[in-house]
Write a protein that holds these residues in place. Structure first.
Motif, PDB file in Angstrom:
ATOM      1  N   LEU A 106      70.441  39.581 -26.535  1.00 44.77           N
ATOM      2  CA  LEU A 106      70.469  38.620 -27.647  1.00 44.77           C
ATOM      3  C   LEU A 106      71.804  37.885 -27.726  1.00 44.77           C
ATOM      4  CD1 LEU A 106      68.786  40.686 -30.545  1.00 44.77           C
ATOM      5  CD2 LEU A 106      67.850  38.663 -29.353  1.00 44.77           C
ATOM      6  N   THR A 107      72.879  38.546 -27.339  1.00 42.10           N
ATOM      7  CA  THR A 107      74.205  37.942 -27.473  1.00 42.10           C
ATOM      8  C   THR A 107      74.755  37.467 -26.128  1.00 42.10           C
ATOM      9  OG1 THR A 107      75.344  40.079 -27.182  1.00 42.10           O
ATOM     10  CG2 THR A 107      74.720  39.451 -29.435  1.00 42.10           C
ATOM     11  N   VAL A 135      82.276  39.874 -38.993  1.00 40.32           N
ATOM     12  CA  VAL A 135      82.228  38.437 -38.719  1.00 40.32           C
ATOM     13  C   VAL A 135      83.599  37.846 -39.024  1.00 40.32           C
ATOM     14  CG1 VAL A 135      81.079  36.273 -39.249  1.00 40.32           C
ATOM     15  CG2 VAL A 135      79.837  38.429 -39.493  1.00 40.32           C
ATOM     16  N   PRO A 136      84.268  37.236 -38.028  1.00 39.61           N
ATOM     17  CA  PRO A 136      85.601  36.671 -38.263  1.00 39.61           C
ATOM     18  C   PRO A 136      85.540  35.553 -39.301  1.00 39.61           C
ATOM     19  CG  PRO A 136      85.074  36.716 -35.907  1.00 39.61           C
ATOM     20  CD  PRO A 136      83.815  37.022 -36.654  1.00 39.61           C
ATOM     21  N   ARG A 137      86.456  35.579 -40.269  1.00 35.11           N
ATOM     22  CA  ARG A 137      86.435  34.574 -41.332  1.00 35.11           C
ATOM     23  C   ARG A 137      87.749  33.818 -41.467  1.00 35.11           C
ATOM     24  NH1 ARG A 137      81.262  33.517 -41.848  1.00 35.11           N
ATOM     25  NH2 ARG A 137      80.070  35.053 -43.022  1.00 35.11           N
ATOM     26  N   SER A 162      85.148  30.245 -33.101  1.00 33.53           N
ATOM     27  CA  SER A 162      84.743  31.517 -33.689  1.00 33.53           C
ATOM     28  C   SER A 162      84.557  31.422 -35.195  1.00 33.53           C
ATOM     29  CB  SER A 162      85.779  32.593 -33.363  1.00 33.53           C
ATOM     30  OG  SER A 162      87.048  32.179 -33.822  1.00 33.53           O
ATOM     31  N   GLY A 163      84.767  30.241 -35.785  1.00 31.41           N
ATOM     32  CA  GLY A 163      84.591  30.080 -37.223  1.00 31.41           C
ATOM     33  C   GLY A 163      85.618  30.843 -38.034  1.00 31.41           C
ATOM     34  N   ARG A 202      84.377  39.968 -28.033  1.00 30.03           N
ATOM     35  CA  ARG A 202      82.934  40.225 -28.022  1.00 30.03           C
ATOM     36  C   ARG A 202      82.372  40.308 -29.438  1.00 30.03           C
ATOM     37  NH1 ARG A 202      81.333  38.725 -23.039  1.00 30.03           N
ATOM     38  NH2 ARG A 202      82.137  40.082 -21.375  1.00 30.03           N
ATOM     39  N   ASN A 203      82.627  39.260 -30.217  1.00 23.32           N
ATOM     40  CA  ASN A 203      82.241  39.319 -31.624  1.00 23.32           C
ATOM     41  C   ASN A 203      80.744  39.345 -31.856  1.00 23.32           C
ATOM     42  OD1 ASN A 203      85.109  37.817 -31.599  1.00 23.32           O
ATOM     43  ND2 ASN A 203      84.861  39.049 -33.454  1.00 23.32           N
ATOM     44  N   ALA A 204      79.988  38.525 -31.105  1.00 23.32           N
ATOM     45  CA  ALA A 204      78.534  38.510 -31.319  1.00 23.32           C
ATOM     46  C   ALA A 204      77.958  39.886 -30.991  1.00 23.32           C
ATOM     47  CB  ALA A 204      77.884  37.425 -30.452  1.00 23.32           C
ATOM     48  N   LEU A 205      78.418  40.482 -29.904  1.00 25.68           N
ATOM     49  CA  LEU A 205      77.950  41.823 -29.549  1.00 25.68           C
ATOM     50  C   LEU A 205      78.334  42.831 -30.635  1.00 25.68           C
ATOM     51  CD1 LEU A 205      76.637  43.770 -27.492  1.00 25.68           C
ATOM     52  CD2 LEU A 205      78.937  44.108 -26.527  1.00 25.68           C
ATOM     53  N   GLY A 206      79.576  42.773 -31.077  1.00 27.81           N
ATOM     54  CA  GLY A 206      80.039  43.707 -32.111  1.00 27.81           C
ATOM     55  C   GLY A 206      79.151  43.654 -33.352  1.00 27.81           C
TER      56      GLY A 206
END
Lengths: 332, 332
Positions: free
Chosen positions: B290-291, B81-83, B113-114, B202-206
């Protein structure tokens, strides 16, 4: 991380309202101090370029050493234990000799400090025909902090002592010597040049100051400039006793005007300037002894006044200050 | 983080015996995966230069967007999760218009992307008279992983399926179009150029693949090159069914040779290529649903063989492959 005009670029264009799960407690500090939910990190990021931060013909081994040292120094100012760093190099062409030397200087300091290289990137920068395009180095270094702790530039209060580690001004004198503007005593040349090329990041001292100091910064822009950052963030002022400011024997042999210029406004020393309550005097001296780092009390924090810093001689006269600080983007 | 010839520079000169308290579980992966004792981090570091990664006249807003996107894509490949991220910019002179546009593109994606900008540095790179010296951008991005988890390039085993997200080849077709070498259908121009200028990490998929995939990489060097990195690290080979490789309608309208070149060897798509056990087929499809990310099964992992990857047509014939991968330092 940088301050002054350079920092204002980041601040002006890249500061937005806070968002996301991770926030920094250290905006405007040497490091971002981040609570990840599982622990506290200090992170710093510095970019350097040949021709700007390094003389174009600098020894690549020195460049490697110093590129990491300035980041470790930022971690020291936060009191963090260096753990890992990430390296980017932009260069116009692959130069194996340069890279091997650069790596030797960098990795030696990395091993000494227990700060592991855990990733990196290299990229080819556009080449301009007939010239050697600049080598750009960017390092992001990460350190560990105990929960709830971490030195920032905020926290100095009136009545606190002002301290500095080691001696200040030698790196600036070395630059002036290299430029052919200042002379150095022949037997001091090597030692003074080493202060510019191989500065000693004060990590052990920084860690020891975690529970002792009220605010800290590293001396990268100059003693008065970096102390000024502490004062600004803390909303206070300070008086410095010129005679107390620790300078090397080599610098003491110069004119008083050059001593002022080098010790007060010269950058690149990578000492720590910090404040601490007078009750902590013995504890600060102990931190110096425990870590083998000279620490000197050079003044005191005062209530906020118009001038941020006054430097006085023993006679009480204020020292006339040269223009302070270094800014890569300042108009010349 | 980079692979290929670029990566070998880091590997050759900067890999030493492990030392220090933090080790990376992901040397040679898109991210370093680090157990800090208090949690697990994924960290990536990418440097980009105008004229190398971006056309010299690229829209600065696109440059800002993409500079962060490629780092988010590395975090996606680790399932993190990108922070937070740290930004360094080297530029020959302060150009407020360029910086304002660059910042707009960058910060918009950061907010979406938060991923918060928690520090940075700018530096002046040496200017060469009469030319516009290169702008260099380095980003270090940090993401969070659950304890014990994190996708790497190791972990693919014979019998696993090979998957890819989205479609591949459009970014390469866009580059060829900009160079004036390939034509595009008029109504496809904008969409194809957007794949090059504004890739979707593709962060949600990852994140959804963390417990579903056995290995993953992002498609930055090209489908076969990046799959090749997985196969090499996992010690296996793979067969790909050309007809299954997802390409856009725009690409489908080109000659088969160009389709092969773009989809198999073209880089810069920032899709995810990954492997998963056949028992996870439904789970992988579910992750895609889902993503909101298309996922396509394109082949299977085979025991280690001499050729790393074979691409076959429906008739069983092997596709003749253009030279794969992109290396900024390769001799041309």
């Amino acid at each position: 991380m940088p301050q002054g005009g350079e920092f204002q670029i980041i601040e002006r264009y890249f500061t937005h309202e806070a968002f996301g799960a991770w926030r920094s407690r250290g905006v405007g500090d040497d490091c971002a101090i981040i609570d990840t939910g599982a622990g506290r990190l200090a992170v710093t990021c510095d970019m350097m370029a040949l021709g700007t931060h390094f003389l174009p013909d600098a020894d690549p081994e020195d460049v490697g050493y110093k590129a990491l040292a300035v980041n470790l120094s930022d971690l020291a100012a936060a009191g963090a234990v260096p753990r890992a760093f990430f390296l980017s190099i932009g260069l116009p062409r692959r130069d194996d000799g340069w890279l091997a030397d650069f790596s030797r200087g960098l990795m030696r300091l990395a091993e000494q400090s227990g700060c592991a290289l855990l990733g990196g990137d290299t990229t080819r920068t556009a080449e301009v025909k007939g010239t050697r395009a600049p080598v750009t180095i960017s390092i992001t270094a990460m350190g560990e902090l105990p929960a709830g702790l971490g030195l920032t530039r905020a926290g100095a209060t009136p009545g606190d002592d002002v301290w500095v580690s080691g001696t200040v001004g030698d790196a600036y004198a070395a630059l002036k010597y290299r430029w052919g503007e200042w002379d150095l005593m022949p037997d001091a040349v090597d030692a003074v040049l080493a202060r510019m090329d191989r500065p000693t990041p004060r990590n052990a001292l920084g860690e020891a100051l975690l529970r002792r100091a009220s605010a800290a910064a590293d001396v990268s822009d100059g003693l008065l400039a970096d102390l000024g950052h502490i004062l600004e963030r803390s909303g206070v002022s300070a008086e410095i006793d010129w005679e107390a400011v620790p300078v090397s024997t080599a610098l003491r042999s110069m004119t008083i005007a050059r001593q002022h210029e080098a010790a007060l406004t010269g950058g690149d020393d990578y000492e720590l300037v910090f404040t601490a309550s007078p009750e902590k005097r013995d504890a600060v001296l102990e931190a110096g002894v425990l870590t083998g780092t000279p620490v000197t009390r050079i003044g005191r924090v005062t209530p906020r006044a118009e001038g941020r810093v006054v430097v006085r001689t023993a006679g009480g006269l204020p020292v006339e200050l040269p223009k302070a600080g270094f800014d890569h983007f300042a108009e010349k």
